[in-house]
Design an enzyme around this catalytic site. Structure first.
Site, PDB file in Angstrom:
ATOM      1  N   HIS A 236       0.830  -1.195   0.000  1.00  0.00           N
ATOM      2  CA  HIS A 236       0.000   0.000   0.000  1.00  0.00           C
ATOM      3  C   HIS A 236       0.871   1.254   0.000  1.00  0.00           C
ATOM      4  CE1 HIS A 236       1.047  -0.749   4.220  1.00  0.00           C
ATOM      5  NE2 HIS A 236       1.088   0.564   4.298  1.00  0.00           N
TER       6      HIS A 236
ATOM      7  N   ARG B  74      12.463  -7.885   5.074  1.00  0.00           N
ATOM      8  CA  ARG B  74      11.263  -8.276   5.812  1.00  0.00           C
ATOM      9  C   ARG B  74      10.074  -7.709   5.050  1.00  0.00           C
ATOM     10  NH1 ARG B  74       7.459  -5.619   8.757  1.00  0.00           N
ATOM     11  NH2 ARG B  74       6.424  -6.779  10.441  1.00  0.00           N
TER      12      ARG B  74
ATOM     13  N   ASP C 289       6.670  -6.535   4.978  1.00  0.00           N
ATOM     14  CA  ASP C 289       5.590  -6.108   5.861  1.00  0.00           C
ATOM     15  C   ASP C 289       4.239  -6.448   5.232  1.00  0.00           C
ATOM     16  OD1 ASP C 289       4.668  -4.315   8.208  1.00  0.00           O
ATOM     17  OD2 ASP C 289       3.631  -3.464   6.469  1.00  0.00           O
TER      18      ASP C 289
ATOM     19  N   LYS D 280       0.656 -10.819   4.447  1.00  0.00           N
ATOM     20  CA  LYS D 280      -0.673 -11.425   4.526  1.00  0.00           C
ATOM     21  C   LYS D 280      -1.665 -10.726   3.611  1.00  0.00           C
ATOM     22  CE  LYS D 280      -4.104 -12.615   8.101  1.00  0.00           C
ATOM     23  NZ  LYS D 280      -4.319 -12.599   9.573  1.00  0.00           N
ATOM     24  N   HIS D 281      -1.430  -9.458   3.332  1.00  0.00           N
ATOM     25  CA  HIS D 281      -2.362  -8.648   2.554  1.00  0.00           C
ATOM     26  C   HIS D 281      -1.976  -8.553   1.085  1.00  0.00           C
ATOM     27  CE1 HIS D 281      -4.570  -7.366   6.126  1.00  0.00           C
ATOM     28  NE2 HIS D 281      -3.404  -7.366   6.728  1.00  0.00           N
TER      29      HIS D 281
ATOM     30  N   HIS E 124       7.019  -6.019  16.971  1.00  0.00           N
ATOM     31  CA  HIS E 124       6.624  -4.627  17.206  1.00  0.00           C
ATOM     32  C   HIS E 124       5.109  -4.457  17.172  1.00  0.00           C
ATOM     33  CE1 HIS E 124       6.391  -4.134  12.720  1.00  0.00           C
ATOM     34  NE2 HIS E 124       5.474  -3.243  13.039  1.00  0.00           N
TER      35      HIS E 124
ATOM     36  N   GLY F 259      -2.081 -19.289  15.460  1.00  0.00           N
ATOM     37  CA  GLY F 259      -1.688 -20.658  15.735  1.00  0.00           C
ATOM     38  C   GLY F 259      -1.054 -21.301  14.525  1.00  0.00           C
TER      39      GLY F 259
ATOM     40  N   GLU G 274       5.834 -11.196   6.925  1.00  0.00           N
ATOM     41  CA  GLU G 274       5.066 -11.034   8.157  1.00  0.00           C
ATOM     42  C   GLU G 274       3.626 -11.426   7.874  1.00  0.00           C
ATOM     43  OE1 GLU G 274       3.241  -7.487  10.910  1.00  0.00           O
ATOM     44  OE2 GLU G 274       3.155  -7.580   8.736  1.00  0.00           O
TER      45      GLU G 274
END
Length: 482
Positions: free
Chosen positions: A126, A232, A234, A237-238, A332, A266, A261
């Site tokens: 984004h 990394r 960020d 997932k999106h 964080h 779980g 990330e």
């Protein structure tokens, strides 16, 4: 993960779903043996540190035993709040309250001079939410372009790529506006915007068209050219698998440690794992934050939990493969976002978790250290150099590459060895326990000192076949062969 000033969380369920068992050859009730050939160097997450601060502490960071430093996102961003670093305005220049491209280059050089690599936190999902001040989706926007023009010599000197007289992105480079409402649906989570409520229009979600992909690749290549050795990702997932794999082609991935990330509650059997993390791992060769192991740690160390869960959590899909895992006891996002604060461990449990992730074989441990952005009484400020962490790092580096074998466990304790080099003992309960070990069976050395690296005073000298290790209540021991 990025945040705006109102955004809360992914609204994960507080309780993990029912787990399914995943059988793995070699699981035994005693004498578990695991090996890992992947690098397990410890990473310092210098969260929201200025690049000058990292540069100034390069020698200290190296002396403590860190091999990598993950720094906050490097591009054009404004605002002093930590979450503002996760709202990019322009990828073509490094300029934020943390420093500019010159500071970034000097930091990398300083770390390199002490044998420490730089990892960059990157945001590709984004751009910044600037709806409060303008209605268009041009980035970096007319105000920033005017700033560039007013001091073109300076901004061109810190440019990574591109033409700063033009916008990098326009309205056609984004998905349609709309906020995520179904957090369990990958299509919804990866296509719509992260929003904060109360009419917030959210963070403009990038469409992975050819232009967007080319700009993101140019950015990543520029960071590589500066000497960055890891990324990394960020909010992975999106992002769709298509987007991720288009950007991270073979050239970009070559020689780089890339990890995403993807926050889950779980491991295997949990919806957030099955719908997001498992597909990410199967569709890429990237590493990932080991949220399944983190959930296992919280469950095992918490009240009523059992250390049995930490004997071999990967056998049941409750930990990632060690070659791809980024292990941690805190990230964080957890203390700085209301929706994740339930995951903060009791301080002693967190200390025991650190002993586990720095003592075990498998994964690259990530040690988080901030400037009290969460207002938790400086709990994680200067954590990177706390005495116990320093001792744990010493053990970790000495034992790296050595196989792990569980010697004894019950609900309260876990005792394991890293070949003959070291022994880790963790006792989560309120009473001390004696643990007898057959030293011949486990090939431990006699008549040498095994000294605890955490406190430095507990020394074990084996002189018989059966040796008693004492594990004090709510304590960890990391005995290293001298």
């Amino acid at each position: 993960m990025k945040r705006n000033n109102k955004l809360k969380s992914d609204k994960l369920p507080l309780a993990p779903g029912k787990s399914r068992l995943v059988c793995r050859a070699g699981l035994m009730l005693a004498g578990l043996l695991t090996t890992s050939t992947a690098s397990a160097d410890a990473i310092l997450h210098a969260f929201n540190w200025s690049y000058d601060e990292v540069k100034g502490k390069a020698a200290e960071i190296a002396s403590l035993g860190y091999k990598k430093v993950l720094v906050s996102p490097a591009y054009k961003s404004e605002g002093n709040e930590w979450w503002a670093r996760y709202q990019p305005q322009d990828l073509r220049v490094i300029h934020s309250p943390l420093g500019d491209a010159t500071d970034f280059k000097e930091m990398i050089a300083a770390l390199n001079s002490h044998g420490v690599e730089t990892y960059a936190d990157i945001v590709l999902n984004h751009m910044a939410n600037e709806s409060y001040k303008r209605s268009d989706l041009n980035y970096p926007g007319s105000a920033v372009l005017s700033t560039y023009a007013a001091d073109s010599s300076y901004y061109n000197s810190i440019k990574l790529f591109g033409d700063l007289s033009e916008n990098m992105l326009g309205a056609g480079d984004f998905h349609p506006a709309g906020c995520i409402t179904d957090w369990g649906d990958p299509g919804h989570v990866q296509y719509w915007r992260l929003c904060g409520g109360n009419g917030d229009t959210g963070l403009p979600d990038l469409d992975p068209n050819n232009w967007v992909v080319s700009q993101q690749q140019a950015y990543l290549q520029a960071l590589k050219d500066l000497g960055v050795k890891g990324f990394r990702v960020d909010a992975a997932k999106h992002m769709s698998s298509y987007h991720i794999n288009q950007v991270f082609n073979a050239s970009i991935r070559n020689g780089m440690h890339v990890f995403g990330e993807i926050i889950t509650s779980g491991g295997a059997g949990d919806g957030s794992y099955d719908n997001f993390l498992a597909p990410y791992l199967s569709s890429t060769d990237h590493g990932a934050y080991d949220f399944p192991l983190f959930a296992s740690l919280r469950s095992a160390l918490g009240f009523g939990g059992s250390m049995n869960k930490l004997v071999d959590p990967g056998a049941y899909g409750q930990a990632l493969d060690g070659s791809r895992a980024i292990t941690f006891s805190i990230t964080h996002d957890i203390p700085t976002n209301d929706g994740f604060r339930y995951q903060i461990m009791d301080p002693t449990d967190e200390y025991l978790a650190n002993a586990y992730i720095l003592g075990r074989d498998g994964g690259s441990p990530l040690i988080y250290s901030d400037h009290n952005e969460s207002n938790d009484g400086n709990r994680w400020q200067d954590l990177y150099k706390r005495a116990d962490i320093k001792g744990m790092l010493k053990f970790h580096n000495a034992a790296q590459g050595r196989s792990m074998r569980v010697m004894s466990y019950n609900d309260c304790i876990l005792l394991f060895q890293r070949e003959e080099v070291g022994i880790v003992g963790i006792n989560k309960c309120g009473d001390g326990q004696d643990v007898w070990v057959d030293t011949n069976k486990h090939n431990l050395w006699w008549h040498v000192n095994y000294r605890d690296t955490i406190g430095g005073t507990d020394v074990q000298n084996i002189s018989s076949t059966w040796h008693k290790f004492y594990l004090p209540a709510r304590q960890a021991r990391m005995w290293l062969k001298e």
